[in-house]
Design a protein around this motif. Structure first.
Motif, PDB file in Angstrom:
ATOM      1  N   THR A   1       0.830  -1.204   0.000  1.00 23.16           N
ATOM      2  CA  THR A   1       0.000   0.000   0.000  1.00 23.16           C
ATOM      3  C   THR A   1       0.863   1.252   0.000  1.00 23.16           C
ATOM      4  N   THR A   2       1.895   1.252   0.856  1.00 27.16           N
ATOM      5  CA  THR A   2       2.785   2.418   0.952  1.00 27.16           C
ATOM      6  C   THR A   2       3.527   2.636  -0.358  1.00 27.16           C
ATOM      7  N   GLU A   3       4.040   1.573  -0.960  1.00 26.64           N
ATOM      8  CA  GLU A   3       4.761   1.699  -2.229  1.00 26.64           C
ATOM      9  C   GLU A   3       3.834   2.236  -3.313  1.00 26.64           C
TER      10      GLU A   3
ATOM     11  N   ARG B   1      17.503   4.851  -4.573  1.00 28.60           N
ATOM     12  CA  ARG B   1      18.852   5.062  -4.060  1.00 28.60           C
ATOM     13  C   ARG B   1      18.806   4.913  -2.543  1.00 28.60           C
ATOM     14  N   ASN B   2      19.742   4.140  -2.009  1.00 34.72           N
ATOM     15  CA  ASN B   2      19.799   3.905  -0.555  1.00 34.72           C
ATOM     16  C   ASN B   2      18.469   3.367  -0.019  1.00 34.72           C
ATOM     17  N   ASP B   3      17.842   2.493  -0.831  1.00 34.78           N
ATOM     18  CA  ASP B   3      16.574   1.862  -0.451  1.00 34.78           C
ATOM     19  C   ASP B   3      15.439   2.874  -0.293  1.00 34.78           C
ATOM     20  N   ARG B   4      15.562   4.019  -0.967  1.00 32.21           N
ATOM     21  CA  ARG B   4      14.498   5.021  -0.901  1.00 32.21           C
ATOM     22  C   ARG B   4      14.162   5.467  -2.316  1.00 32.21           C
ATOM     23  N   TYR B   5      12.874   5.754  -2.535  1.00 28.26           N
ATOM     24  CA  TYR B   5      12.420   6.168  -3.858  1.00 28.26           C
ATOM     25  C   TYR B   5      12.865   7.614  -4.120  1.00 28.26           C
TER      26      TYR B   5
ATOM     27  N   HIS C   1      20.357  12.048  -2.490  1.00 32.96           N
ATOM     28  CA  HIS C   1      20.957  10.748  -2.122  1.00 32.96           C
ATOM     29  C   HIS C   1      22.116  10.354  -3.017  1.00 32.96           C
ATOM     30  N   ASP C   2      22.163  10.901  -4.258  1.00 34.54           N
ATOM     31  CA  ASP C   2      23.224  10.479  -5.179  1.00 34.54           C
ATOM     32  C   ASP C   2      23.246  11.449  -6.338  1.00 34.54           C
ATOM     33  N   GLN C   3      24.293  11.375  -7.170  1.00 34.68           N
ATOM     34  CA  GLN C   3      24.363  12.177  -8.375  1.00 34.68           C
ATOM     35  C   GLN C   3      24.990  11.357  -9.492  1.00 34.68           C
ATOM     36  N   SER C   4      24.755  11.799 -10.727  1.00 29.27           N
ATOM     37  CA  SER C   4      25.297  11.077 -11.872  1.00 29.27           C
ATOM     38  C   SER C   4      26.792  11.309 -11.970  1.00 29.27           C
ATOM     39  N   SER C   5      27.462  10.559 -12.824  1.00 23.67           N
ATOM     40  CA  SER C   5      28.923  10.691 -12.960  1.00 23.67           C
ATOM     41  C   SER C   5      29.311  12.042 -13.520  1.00 23.67           C
TER      42      SER C   5
ATOM     43  N   ASN D   1       8.526   7.542   2.614  1.00 24.36           N
ATOM     44  CA  ASN D   1       9.710   6.683   2.553  1.00 24.36           C
ATOM     45  C   ASN D   1      10.118   6.186   3.933  1.00 24.36           C
ATOM     46  N   ASN D   2       9.972   7.063   4.933  1.00 23.61           N
ATOM     47  CA  ASN D   2      10.282   6.649   6.316  1.00 23.61           C
ATOM     48  C   ASN D   2       9.334   5.543   6.773  1.00 23.61           C
ATOM     49  N   ARG D   3       8.048   5.725   6.433  1.00 26.21           N
ATOM     50  CA  ARG D   3       7.073   4.702   6.814  1.00 26.21           C
ATOM     51  C   ARG D   3       7.388   3.378   6.112  1.00 26.21           C
ATOM     52  N   LEU D   4       7.745   3.473   4.825  1.00 26.11           N
ATOM     53  CA  LEU D   4       8.087   2.255   4.086  1.00 26.11           C
ATOM     54  C   LEU D   4       9.294   1.561   4.700  1.00 26.11           C
ATOM     55  N   LYS D   5      10.277   2.402   5.100  1.00 28.15           N
ATOM     56  CA  LYS D   5      11.490   1.829   5.696  1.00 28.15           C
ATOM     57  C   LYS D   5      11.150   1.096   6.991  1.00 28.15           C
TER      58      LYS D   5
END
Length: 786
Positions: A163-165, A192-196, A213-217, A233-237
């Motif tokens: 449901t959360t996803e 990224r890092n298990d988060r959408y 959370h991240d950047q391209s090369s 995302n916190n709830r999903l985690k």
């Protein structure tokens, strides 16, 4: 068994042939550790196991085994009370499931009375742990995935995660497809890092807020978790952490349940591996067309039509090899390239296979010995490092053999005494053979020294042999000839190649005439001996068959006598019971007569009453009466003959016997129909009945003939059902039915299709169709007659 002989005879290649047929990792380990045994009972047991496997493969196909990995590491972890992972538990689950299938498979074999000598006891040791296995199968799939059915909490948590996803995807989809899509590098949602997150152009990094959370090369794209998504995302985690904790709890619970059964699980794995090995031996035997060898306690070898297992059976030359009964040493002489070495290797390798519990590449009823040791000196073992010549290396090996051989050893020598001066080599070969003969060892040696031709006639329990050579084609046939010393065939070969006949004749005169005559005499004697041997084998086979038939006939005769006497005794008892009942009734009547005499003073004499009673007593048959003429007469009157008038009891119709179709059935003419009827369903009509009476006999009604308008075939076998349909339709026609219903059920549809094909060809059927849905649908067929 010494490992050197296994290497010399290429025993490892036979083990390699077994490996493709194995399914379990532990079964592969059994093959890796397989070696010949010198224990007679152990070899016998292993061969019987192989026979069980071959019988199962022939009758039922493969055992229901599946690919299983070793669970030794899992069991060690359980012993130290560690928790297993889902994949480790899945491996144990596969083991338990396979154990259950094997138990069920062998239980069915027992029900079908399939005779096995070893495997039933082996399978009885399996423990399936049904309760734990049932829960494991539901909770953990074979690839290690923990299912939603593992627990109610896990199912609930996964529903919450889904449901959360879904909520996260919906909100992110609005960002990627709406007016804000222009701020993105690509309209996709990623993790990224298990988060959408969403890919945002670097110049708009603050537009959505949230966390990068991240950047391209290249640095042009940032993967941003929008501020609006952080809470979801916190709830999903949190839900995912709770899911992981619940899975760990489930795995721990299963590990705790399995911990007390580690020894039993280890035994299950061993039993399944053993069954896998037996199944592989059976498949290898089938592929090789191998047979079960008999074992001799007297170290006698009789290989019938044996061939080397690593050669193609269709092309390999098959030889009979005998050793141990009439002679303990065979000396094979003759030129090279005739097949002496391959014959030597065939004997050695076949013996190793048999002592390993494998079926052998030889004809039925071949016999093997069980040797404590097998030694072989075959091939060129020249060693450069040890600076040993061919002769020296062979002699080193021979010295070791002579030091260890005894009366329980088989010794194989290839080109004994070769590599040195021919005269000295021949003398050494004779001395070595004499030493082994004194020890009682069993020896087969090849040599090209002519001095050893006479060895077999000068030493007890020794025979010469050679490899057959076709002087017409100038090629060896590779057939072993026992009793015939080898010949060089140089004169024949030279003449066939064109050497002048006079030169060949002069050469013949230069050798001893006695030597030529001796070779010819030996050849003639050996041929006659071989013929006598084959006749002896044939007569022995016929004698064995005759003895078996005699024993079977004698047993059946005694059985018949016992059954006949039992039936006669039973009939006599029944007759006596009837007589006793009659006597009691007679006594009652006599009592009544006496009472009437007293009351009415009737003129009835006492001696007349006694006479009546005496005649009633005479009706009783003594228990030792051997013949019953009344029964025989009645049986004779009931015997059927062609043209007899009979009553068909099932249909209630008269008929005339036409001819006998089998031991207990007749072809009967009933009106316009001809039918096959069992004798039990026929009753002979007395010939004194008038023709007029028979002529006015009318066809009985359906009610009086007891023919049902419905025929139920459910549960019947295919052939039995079609036979019953044929008879039923004839009966229904006689009964005057316009239509009938045949109930065949749905099932696989085979019986329904068979009945449809039958009805299409029946000349009295007008049409047919499936019954209405409320009357069985396509599980029943309504038939209409013409």
């Amino acid at each position: 068994m010494n490992p050197k002989v296994c290497k010399t005879l290429e025993y490892a290649k036979v083990k390699q042939e077994l490996k493709p047929y194995l399914l379990t990792q532990d079964g592969l380990e059994i093959v890796e550790q397989l070696k010949p045994s010198s224990d007679f009972l152990a070899v016998q047991t292993q061969l019987l196991e192989t026979k069980d496997g071959v019988d199962i493969l022939r009758l039922k196909g493969d055992l229901p085994l599946s690919k299983l990995f070793s669970i030794k590491a899992q069991l060690k972890r359980l012993e130290i009370q560690a928790n297993l992972s889902a994949k480790e538990l899945a491996a144990i689950c596969r083991l338990l499931r396979c154990s259950g299938e094997i138990k069920s498979f062998f239980a069915k074999l027992k029900q079908e009375e399939v005779k096995l000598s070893q495997l039933y006891d082996l399978v009885d040791g399996l423990e399936t742990l049904p309760e734990i296995s049932k829960h494991l199968l539901v909770a953990i799939e074979l690839d290690g995935y923990v299912t939603d059915e593992a627990s109610g909490l896990l199912k609930s948590l996964r529903r919450q995660i889904a449901t959360t996803e879904s909520q996260i995807r919906e909100q992110l989809a609005q960002l990627t497809k709406g007016k804000d899509a222009k701020y993105l590098s690509d309209a996709v949602v990623t993790i990224r890092n298990d988060r959408y997150v969403i890919p945002v152009k670097s110049e708009y990094r603050t537009y959505f807020g949230g966390i990068v959370h991240d950047q391209s090369s290249s640095g042009q794209t940032l993967f941003v978790e929008p501020r609006a998504m952080v809470e979801l995302n916190n709830r999903l985690k949190q839900q995912q952490v709770a899911e992981k904790e619940e899975i760990n709890r489930i795995l721990a619970a299963f590990s705790e349940q399995l911990a007390p059964y580690t020894k039993q699980l280890a035994l299950d794995a061993q039993i399944l591996a053993r069954l896998d090995f037996v199944n592989a031996k059976a498949k290898y035997a089938k592929q090789l067309n191998a047979t079960q060898p008999l074992l001799s306690e007297n170290n006698e070898i009789h290989l019938r039509k044996a061939w080397h297992p690593l050669l193609e059976a269709k092309k390999a030359v098959k030889n009979d090899i005998l050793l141990g009964k009439d002679y303990q040493a065979i000396v094979i002489t003759g030129p090279n390239t005739g097949g002496k070495t391959i014959t030597l290797k065939t004997l050695g390798l076949v013996q190793l296979m048999g002592q390993s519990g494998l079926f052998i590449p030889a004809g039925e009823e071949s016999t093997l010995a069980v040797f404590k040791e097998i030694f072989a000196d075959i091939g060129d073992e020249q060693s450069i490092e040890q600076s040993l010549s061919t002769f020296s290396s062979h002699m080193t090996n021979i010295v070791e053999i002579l030091n260890n051989a005894d009366e329980h050893s088989l010794v194989l020598f290839d080109e004994l005494g070769a590599g040195t001066d021919p005269q000295e080599g021949a003398a050494l070969a004779i001395a070595i053979l004499d030493d082994l003969g004194a020890k009682g060892s069993y020896v087969v040696a090849t040599t090209h020294y002519p001095e050893l031709k006479a060895y077999g006639y000068q030493r007890p329990k020794t025979i010469n042999a050679s490899m057959e050579f076709d002087s017409q084609t100038l090629h060896p046939t590779y057939h072993l000839l026992l009793g015939i010393p080898g010949r060089s065939n140089a004169f024949d070969i030279s003449y066939r190649l064109g050497l002048d006949q006079q030169i060949v004749a002069n050469a013949r005169q230069l050798i001893s005439k006695d030597s030529q005559e001796l070779d010819e005499m030996i050849a003639d004697l050996v041929k006659k001996r071989q013929d006598a041997k084959e006749e002896q084998i044939m007569f022995k086979h016929y004698l064995t068959q005759a003895q078996q038939l005699h024993e079977e006939l004698e047993n059946n005769y005694h059985k018949f006598l016992n059954e006949r006497e039992s039936m006669l005794e039973k009939a006599r008892k029944q007759a006596n019971e009837i007589t006793e009942q009659t006597r009691q009734k007679a006594d009652e009547l006599i009592s009544e007569l006496r009472k009437l005499k007293l009351e009415s003073a009737a003129n009835i004499k006492e001696n007349e009453l006694s006479d009546v009673k005496g005649r009633l007593n005479a009706l009783e048959q003594p228990l030792n009466l051997q013949k019953n003429k009344v029964l025989k007469k009645a049986k004779k009157q009931q015997s059927f003959q062609p043209n007899d008038d009979v009553l068909v009891k099932t249909y209630g119709q008269r008929g005339v016997l036409l001819k006998k179709n089998g031991a207990h059935s007749w072809e009967v003419q009933i009106g316009i129909l001809k039918m096959k009827i069992d004798e039990d369903d026929l009753e002979k009509i007395q010939v004194n009945e008038s023709k007029t009476t028979r002529a006015h006999t009318s066809v009985k009604s359906a009610r009086s003939s007891h023919v049902s308008p419905n025929l139920d075939l459910r549960g019947k076998r295919y052939e039995e059902a079609l036979t019953e349909v044929d008879r039923y339709l004839d009966a229904a026609l006689l009964a005057g039915y316009q239509s009938v219903t045949i109930v065949h059920g749905k099932g696989t549809g085979a019986l329904r299709q068979g009945i449809t094909n039958f009805l299409q060809q029946h000349r009295s059927v007008k049409r047919f169709e499936f019954a209405p849905p409320n009357a069985g649908g396509n599980g029943a067929t309504v038939v209409y007659f013409k």
